[in-house]
Write a protein that holds these residues in place. Structure first.
Motif, PDB file in Angstrom:
ATOM      1  N   ALA A 273      -5.764  -1.994  -3.429  1.00 21.60           N
ATOM      2  CA  ALA A 273      -5.464  -1.469  -2.086  1.00 21.60           C
ATOM      3  C   ALA A 273      -4.507  -0.281  -2.139  1.00 21.60           C
ATOM      4  CB  ALA A 273      -4.829  -2.577  -1.242  1.00 21.60           C
ATOM      5  N   ASP A 274      -4.557   0.531  -1.106  1.00 21.76           N
ATOM      6  CA  ASP A 274      -3.518   1.539  -0.878  1.00 21.76           C
ATOM      7  C   ASP A 274      -2.324   0.770  -0.297  1.00 21.76           C
ATOM      8  OD1 ASP A 274      -1.799   3.312   0.367  1.00 21.76           O
ATOM      9  OD2 ASP A 274      -3.400   4.665   1.017  1.00 21.76           O
ATOM     10  N   LEU A 275      -1.325   0.528  -1.124  1.00 23.43           N
ATOM     11  CA  LEU A 275      -0.234  -0.370  -0.718  1.00 23.43           C
ATOM     12  C   LEU A 275       0.579   0.166   0.451  1.00 23.43           C
ATOM     13  CD1 LEU A 275       1.351  -1.993  -3.899  1.00 23.43           C
ATOM     14  CD2 LEU A 275      -0.558  -2.748  -2.478  1.00 23.43           C
ATOM     15  N   ASP A 276       0.769   1.494   0.466  1.00 25.48           N
ATOM     16  CA  ASP A 276       1.541   2.053   1.588  1.00 25.48           C
ATOM     17  C   ASP A 276       0.797   1.822   2.901  1.00 25.48           C
ATOM     18  OD1 ASP A 276       3.687   2.951   0.073  1.00 25.48           O
ATOM     19  OD2 ASP A 276       2.533   4.715  -0.559  1.00 25.48           O
ATOM     20  N   ALA A 277      -0.510   2.061   2.874  1.00 18.26           N
ATOM     21  CA  ALA A 277      -1.302   1.847   4.097  1.00 18.26           C
ATOM     22  C   ALA A 277      -1.289   0.371   4.483  1.00 18.26           C
ATOM     23  CB  ALA A 277      -2.739   2.329   3.872  1.00 18.26           C
ATOM     24  N   ALA A 278      -1.343  -0.501   3.476  1.00 18.50           N
ATOM     25  CA  ALA A 278      -1.358  -1.940   3.761  1.00 18.50           C
ATOM     26  C   ALA A 278      -0.050  -2.388   4.410  1.00 18.50           C
ATOM     27  CB  ALA A 278      -1.623  -2.723   2.478  1.00 18.50           C
ATOM     28  N   VAL A 279       1.064  -1.844   3.931  1.00 18.19           N
ATOM     29  CA  VAL A 279       2.354  -2.227   4.525  1.00 18.19           C
ATOM     30  C   VAL A 279       2.439  -1.710   5.960  1.00 18.19           C
ATOM     31  CG1 VAL A 279       4.855  -1.921   4.394  1.00 18.19           C
ATOM     32  CG2 VAL A 279       3.577  -2.418   2.338  1.00 18.19           C
TER      33      VAL A 279
END
Ligand code: NAP
Length: 490
Positions: A273-279
């Motif tokens: 996943a794109d972690l920044d987008a997920a957060v």
């Protein structure tokens, strides 16, 4: 916050029945309080059976004329209502923040969101098509036409005092139905103000009727609607337990039902996943309205390879959230709705900790602010045996669960009787397609935390209910199909 409305008359204390503002039949009232301060905002009508009956009489009488109106005329009235809601955004948002506690930015957003359903169904009113069925026999013609179901009872919760009721009344009126309605005990003021704006928009007397009631009295009032065979449909948003009760109790008159019920949404973050987008997505979905939303992620499953990084990013953001009453323009999280709600959150966190979860941030009441505040919280090492896994917490608590494989994540996500919303983040397009299909939910956020839209069909599967609100499907619940077979044409 002092209650300062630009139009003081939008603070209504009476019921709206048959186009007239009126006290409860027995003159009873109950107090509506501000959850930030515990102070009484207003005393409103405490309606019971007699008031419910009067509302049904009015709605039933008005139905005869309203269903005959040209769809275009109904659409015009809905458009005027929409304009008035938008024009009065600041007052509606103030009422909502006062009685529900959400920050003003969220309340303003909810006014726009609720109004969007009114505009949408004004447009849909003129597109209620039927069918001319291709001829099957000589001398016979068959058509299917759509008709309003009749009087609709709309019952709504406190967490979205404007949007939940607007997205029921707008399609009902567009379809040609009339409405009797009861908002939640804690939040009747926004709903009553909406009724006043509907009156100003030219909604005819009796087409929309709105009653306020305390919990016990509300059960009596709704009980009258459940037993009355003139009420042909119940549209309800609220808990699964009450939804089941309404289904049972309305069986005697076989009403049509739409039930938007509780959720227990999983939020899955895969290694790719794109972690920044997920957060960012999780913050929006989880902490909006202080976590008091039916679609808010209740269980956050993070794949082992990114677990620590994701937890770190999340904790940084959650620690920065500003908890304050709606009077504070910087507020991001307000009070919970009442002490019972805070007690449930505390019980879930304490239970999780006693079974091995650790608190990464929060985990306490914020008593300095008032009795209804709870700190935004992140828990780690959450497991399946915890209350927080099985029940809706309905508060600002994000429990993190570690998983290893896609199969395991799907099994865990679906391991609940509920099926409202589910979210997942991945960059793998094949996985995106595969997981979207396998999640048992009515609404899926794929790399997206904000799923609400008037243009989309919203609703659940399993014990999250049935029926859809919004979209081109949203009118179906308020219509019945009549088949006409015309013979002897030759
Ligand atoms: P609730 O207790 O089920 O109440 C919802 C409405 O039903 C309120 O107006 C309530 O009145 C009324 N009510 C309660 N018991 C009743 C009874 N025995 N007979 C007739 N009416 C009754 O739910 P809530 O606590 O207000 O709202 C939170 C729940 O709603 C959560 O489970 C949440 O997930 C769900 N929800 C679902 C959606 C969705 O679209 N699926 C959206 C928002 C919320 P009182 O206020 O007087 O109790």
């Amino acid at each position: 916050m002092e209650l300062r409305l630009q139009r003081e008359e939008l603070l209504r204390r009476q019921n709206f029945v048959g186009g007239v503002w009126t006290d409860a039949a027995d003159m009873a009232r109950y107090p509506v309080t501000n959850p930030a301060t515990g102070k009484v905002i207003a005393e409103v009508a405490n309606s019971g059976k007699a008031d419910a009956r009067a509302a049904t009489d009015a709605a039933s009488e008005a139905a005869r004329e309203w269903r005959q109106r040209l769809p275009r005329e109904r659409a015009e009235i809905l458009r005027r209502w929409h304009s008035l809601i938008v024009e009065n955004t600041e007052d509606l948002a103030t009422l909502m923040s006062m009685e529900q506690g959400k920050p003003m930015t969220e309340s303003r957003g909810e006014v726009a969101y609720g109004a969007s359903y009114v505009a949408w169904f004004a447009d849909e009113a003129i597109r209620i098509y039927g069918d001319l069925i291709p001829q099957q026999q000589r001398g016979k013609q068959m058509w299917a036409i759509k008709e309003p179901v009749g009087v609709v009872a709309a019952i709504t919760p406190w967490n979205f005092p404007l949007a939940m009721i607007a997205r029921k009344i707008a399609p009902a009126l567009a379809a040609g139905c009339t409405v009797v309605s009861k908002p939640a005990e804690d939040t009747p003021l926004t709903a009553l103000a909406l009724a006043m704006l509907a009156q100003e928009a030219g909604v005819p007397a009796g087409v929309l009727n709105m009653l306020s009631a305390s919990r016990d009295q509300g059960i009596e009032a709704v009980g009258d609607w459940l037993a009355d065979d003139r009420v042909r449909k119940i549209t309800f948003t609220g808990s699964t337990a009450v939804g089941k009760y309404l289904a049972r109790e309305s069986a005697g008159t076989l009403k049509k039902l739409s039930l938007e019920l509780g959720g227990n949404a999983p939020f899955i973050v895969f290694d790719d996943a794109d972690l920044d987008a997920a957060v960012v997505g999780l913050m929006a979905a989880k902490f909006r309205n202080g976590g008091q939303t039916c679609v808010c992620p209740n269980r956050i499953y993070v794949q082992a390879g990114v677990f620590d990084k994701f937890a770190e990013l999340l904790v940084a953001r959650v620690s920065a959230l500003k908890v304050a009453p709606a009077t504070d323009p910087q507020a991001q999280i307000g009070p919970m709705i009442n002490p019972k709600a805070v007690a449930k959150i505390a019980r879930h966190v304490d239970d999780a900790v006693s079974k091995g979860a650790s608190v990464l941030v929060g985990g306490t009441r914020l008593e300095d602010l008032g009795q209804n505040y709870y700190a935004p919280t992140v828990l780690t090492n959450a497991t399946n045996d915890m209350l927080i896994t099985c029940e809706e917490t309905f508060g600002p608590v994000a429990p993190l669960y570690r998983f290893e494989t896609e199969e395991q994540a799907i099994t865990l996500a679906n391991d609940t009787p509920f099926g409202l919303a589910a979210y997942f983040y991945t960059r793998d397009m094949r996985r995106a397609e595969r997981v979207s299909r396998r999640l048992e939910a009515g609404v899926v956020g794929l790399n997206e935390g904000g799923v609400a839209s008037e243009a989309a069909p919203f609703g659940g599967v399993k014990e999250s209910g049935y029926g859809r609100e919004g979209s081109k499907y949203g009118l179906d619940d308020y219509l019945s199909i009549k088949y006409v077979c015309q013979g002897n044409l030759d």
